[in-house]
Design an enzyme around this catalytic site. Structure first.
Site, PDB file in Angstrom:
ATOM      1  N   HIS A  82      33.929 -16.176  20.524  1.00 57.51           N
ATOM      2  CA  HIS A  82      34.723 -15.188  19.800  1.00 57.51           C
ATOM      3  C   HIS A  82      36.041 -15.755  19.274  1.00 57.51           C
ATOM      4  CE1 HIS A  82      32.281 -11.585  20.773  1.00 57.51           C
ATOM      5  NE2 HIS A  82      31.938 -12.302  21.825  1.00 57.51           N
ATOM      6  N   ASP A 106      42.693 -17.439  13.903  1.00 53.64           N
ATOM      7  CA  ASP A 106      42.097 -16.298  14.591  1.00 53.64           C
ATOM      8  C   ASP A 106      40.584 -16.380  14.484  1.00 53.64           C
ATOM      9  OD1 ASP A 106      42.283 -14.034  16.131  1.00 53.64           O
ATOM     10  OD2 ASP A 106      43.559 -12.952  14.727  1.00 53.64           O
TER      11      ASP A 106
END
Length: 471
Positions: free
Chosen positions: A157, A365
């Site tokens: 993730h 991110d």
């Protein structure tokens, strides 16, 4: 039909559809578990004086969770140490903040071994195992050592760093080699998938066999570019809820006809908050005519308070917001509203809808779902403008946002100025394709795409894993 066993650092039990607190990932994984009758296993978040492996089972809304407590030393070395002080900064390209301690690495490995031993009795022969995120890179290999030949997938993730950065990790070769225990590995972007391939090929001698398949020795793994989405249908409904509507009215009244710029981020150095404040200050400095026509609402709930680098960033941001407000505020206007607490998603939906600009500028991110939630919350007749870091995973899916280099104060300042005066027609033209993508490639699409690769046509196509059985 095979059960799905999901394993992650933390477990999210269902909280009810109207709570506004459930994230899209939790909703998607819970839906998968309901369909398969599986189990979600992980750390409870609680301490124990002595690790026993005792499992706490709960069943809520058709989802079975199984959690285990960890010793304080495990938490310090595995979670606060290796996961958050070694892997997190390194995988977000901040090798200047990464701490390489043998105790951290040892605790990380020991805790993953404990997870493997504890979950072992729960796994049946036909189960499919899906492991989540960087806390558990070696868990698949540990399960193989214990004799499990099940189909096994892993999803990352967060970003995967370039080869030359990853080589700074003392255990890099062992970590990547252990990941060939999986049958499928998912990444948010093609860039990070290729970075994994680059390391495996150059550092380990792996070979690429086409169509995302990589071979190391007698093991092959399918690599998947699989960007995660939000629970778009539910979030859109949430935007029209009573709570969201009340929040929208509250924010519009408090804005006093000024345009609101909103940022919502965990208090984390990867989110680029210092750079964002610098860019906003540059905007104020260069655009005096626009100063009092807008304000920045920055919501930044604290996280990982036990890690020194997080304590330092909080102190710096408090100082920066105070400096900017002191330099530019007037009797009837304050440029930055800086809030150190979190809010439920239905409240945030109302905040997003009231904003003219969504300012999402992480330095790096994995995906950044705030960008997608901001888009989903907009009024189709009068949408706001998304300013997005080109280094967020979401940027690959959102090319009509105003993409900026978050390290450039000038680019952030220019984008804010451009967004504030952008005509309605252009705002709609930019927003519509963003919205279409958010709705189409949502979190259910992500889950189905990954599980289809892990369980092709429902058939468990197994590879043999000699060796490794202990019994």
């Amino acid at each position: 039909m095979s059960r799905l066993i999901i394993i992650s650092n933390r477990v999210s039990a269902p909280k009810g559809s109207m709570s506004g607190a459930q994230g899209g990932l939790a909703v998607a994984l819970q839906a998968a578990l309901r369909e398969s009758g599986g189990i979600w296993f992980g750390w409870s978040g609680e301490y124990t004086d002595q690790f026993t492996g005792q499992i706490n089972f709960q069943r809520n809304e058709g989802v079975t969770t199984a959690t285990v407590d960890l010793e304080e030393q495990d938490i310090e070395e595995y979670y606060n140490g290796y996961a958050n002080r070694t892997l997190w900064p390194l995988f977000h390209y901040r090798i200047d903040l990464a701490e390489y301690e043998r105790d951290f690495a040892g605790g990380y490995q020991r805790t993953n071994e404990r997870f493997a031993d504890t979950v072992r009795p729960l796994i049946e022969e036909e189960d499919v195992i899906w492991i989540q995120d960087y806390h558990m890179f070696p868990l698949g290999a540990e399960l193989r050592k214990r004799g499990f030949n099940n189909r096994m997938g892993f999803f990352l993730h967060i970003p995967w760093p370039p080869r030359r950065l990853l080589t700074t990790l003392p255990e890099a070769h062992e970590l990547v080699a252990s990941m060939f225990a999986y049958d499928v590995i998912g990444f948010h972007t093609q860039e990070w998938l290729e970075s994994f391939c680059d390391f495996a090929r150059i550092e380990l001698g792996a070979t690429l066999e086409g169509d995302g398949v990589v071979r190391l020795g007698d093991r092959t793994v399918q690599l998947l570019n699989c960007p995660i989405g939000i629970d778009s249908q539910d979030f859109t409904k949430m935007t029209n809820s009573d709570v969201a509507a009340a929040t929208f009215d509250q924010m519009r009244k408090s804005a006093v006809d000024r345009a609101m710029i909103v940022g919502v981020d965990r208090l984390d150095y990867s989110k680029g908050l210092e750079e964002r404040f610098n860019g906003y200050e540059r905007f104020l400095e260069e655009n005096p005519e626009q100063r009092k026509e807008q304000f920045l609402l920055q919501i930044a709930p604290p996280s990982r308070a036990a890690v020194d680098s997080y304590q330092r960033i909080r102190a710096r941001l408090e100082a920066m917001s105070g400096h900017i407000n002191g330099a530019y505020a007037d009797l009837d206007w304050v440029p930055i509203r800086y809030v150190n607490q979190g809010y439920p998603r239905d409240v945030l939906a109302g905040v997003y809808r009231a904003a003219r600009i969504g300012l999402v500028t992480p330095l790096r991110d994995g995906m950044n779902l705030v960008a997608k939630e901001f888009v989903a919350a907009q009024d189709p007749e009068d949408p706001g403008v998304l300013i997005l870091s080109r280094f967020a995973g979401a940027a690959a899916q959102m090319p009509t946002a105003l993409l900026v280099n978050p390290l450039s104060a000038e680019e952030i300042a220019d984008a804010i100025s451009q967004a504030l005066v952008m005509p309605l027609k252009e705002r709609i033209e930019r927003w519509k394709p963003l919205y279409d993508n958010v709705m189409e490639e949502d979190v259910s699409w992500w889950r189905e795409r990954f599980t289809a690769a892990l369980m092709p046509e429902g058939q468990l196509q197994r590879q043999e894993h000699p060796a490794e059985a202990e019994d």
